[in-house]
Design an enzyme around this catalytic site. Structure first.
Site, PDB file in Angstrom:
ATOM      1  CE1 TYR A 126      -4.271   2.109   0.235  1.00 42.95           C
ATOM      2  CE2 TYR A 126      -3.052   2.849   1.852  1.00 42.95           C
ATOM      3  CZ  TYR A 126      -4.166   3.104   1.007  1.00 42.95           C
ATOM      4  OH  TYR A 126      -4.974   3.856   1.221  1.00 42.95           O
ATOM      5  CG  LEU A 181      -8.038  -5.833   7.900  1.00 43.37           C
ATOM      6  CD1 LEU A 181      -9.532  -4.646   6.873  1.00 43.37           C
ATOM      7  CD2 LEU A 181      -8.025  -6.420   8.982  1.00 43.37           C
ATOM      8  CD  GLU A 182      -7.547  -7.517   1.913  1.00 46.24           C
ATOM      9  OE1 GLU A 182      -8.260  -7.272   2.275  1.00 46.24           O
ATOM     10  OE2 GLU A 182      -6.313  -6.815   2.701  1.00 46.24           O
ATOM     11  CB  VAL A 216      -1.852   0.271   9.371  1.00 47.21           C
ATOM     12  CG1 VAL A 216      -2.998   0.880   9.374  1.00 47.21           C
ATOM     13  CG2 VAL A 216      -1.500  -1.606   8.736  1.00 47.21           C
ATOM     14  CG  HIS A 224     -10.118   1.846   7.804  1.00 46.55           C
ATOM     15  ND1 HIS A 224     -11.016   0.965   7.474  1.00 46.55           N
ATOM     16  CD2 HIS A 224      -9.314   1.548   6.447  1.00 46.55           C
ATOM     17  CE1 HIS A 224     -10.059   0.107   6.500  1.00 46.55           C
ATOM     18  NE2 HIS A 224      -9.135   0.445   6.373  1.00 46.55           N
ATOM     19  CG  ASN A 262       2.450  -8.721  12.647  1.00 48.89           C
ATOM     20  OD1 ASN A 262       2.946  -8.389  12.001  1.00 48.89           O
ATOM     21  ND2 ASN A 262       1.520  -8.898  13.567  1.00 48.89           N
ATOM     22  NE  ARG A 296       8.609   3.001  14.947  1.00 49.72           N
ATOM     23  CZ  ARG A 296       8.573   4.475  15.560  1.00 49.72           C
ATOM     24  NH1 ARG A 296       8.885   4.624  14.791  1.00 49.72           N
ATOM     25  NH2 ARG A 296       8.360   4.435  16.496  1.00 49.72           N
TER      26      ARG A 296
END
Length: 172
Positions: A28, A60-61, A84, A91, A115, A129
């Site tokens: 994204y 989310l996928e 994100v 959201h 993760n 990061r």
């Protein structure tokens, strides 16, 4: 990570046999995702692991793709990567909480997942990061997956029953 603190990092594990990692990334924010992937691939290479990269539309996928791969493919572990950035609506909270929860649930079911989905307040925090020469969170996520894979190799086949072992006397 606070600027004035030092943190201990476990040495990377070593493997007797080849390890296959699936890196699942949401591009994204493409530049941030690319930095995360570069860090993850470098750490995987340092361990001699083979890493394949797939892209999904959003954070989310990512857990869904990992769950599908866990059921249908042959990987030793997974690296979840994405970013994100907080916006003006709730959201952000939904995406952060639900993607993290789903990844945790997959891990509790036995999937070895690192993760590396960044959840940040602004782009600058994400860049710091993600940067390989900086905090290298992509590399950290790959290292986490590799450590979990090493544990699963250590413990695989070590359990034999439900606690009872026949001794002498009776034979089947």
């Amino acid at each position: 990570m606070a600027a004035n603190e030092t943190h201990y990092t476990l040495p990377l594990p070593r493997f007797d046999r080849p390890v296959k990692l699936l890196i699942v990334v949401s591009p994204y924010y493409k530049d941030i995702a690319d930095a995360l992937v570069a860090g993850a691939k470098a750490v995987a290479a340092d361990c001699g692991a083979e890493a394949e990269v797939i892209e999904v539309p959003g954070a989310l996928e990512i857990p869904t793709a990992i769950a599908m791969a866990e059921r249908m493919a042959e990987y030793d572990g997974y690296v979840a990567l994405g970013c994100v950035i907080r916006g003006e609506t709730t959201h952000y909270d939904t995406v952060c909480n639900d993607s993290s929860r789903a990844i945790t649930l997959l891990g509790l079911q036995g999937a070895c997942i690192g993760n590396g989905i960044l959840t940040v307040e602004n782009r600058h925090q994400a860049e710091v990061r993600a940067e390989v020469a900086g905090q290298n969170k992509g590399g950290g996520a790959a290292a986490a997956a590799l450590h979990l894979i090493a544990l699963s190799h250590k413990w695989s086949g070590s359990r034999g029953g439900m606690g009872f072992r026949p001794e002498g006397g009776m034979s089947a």
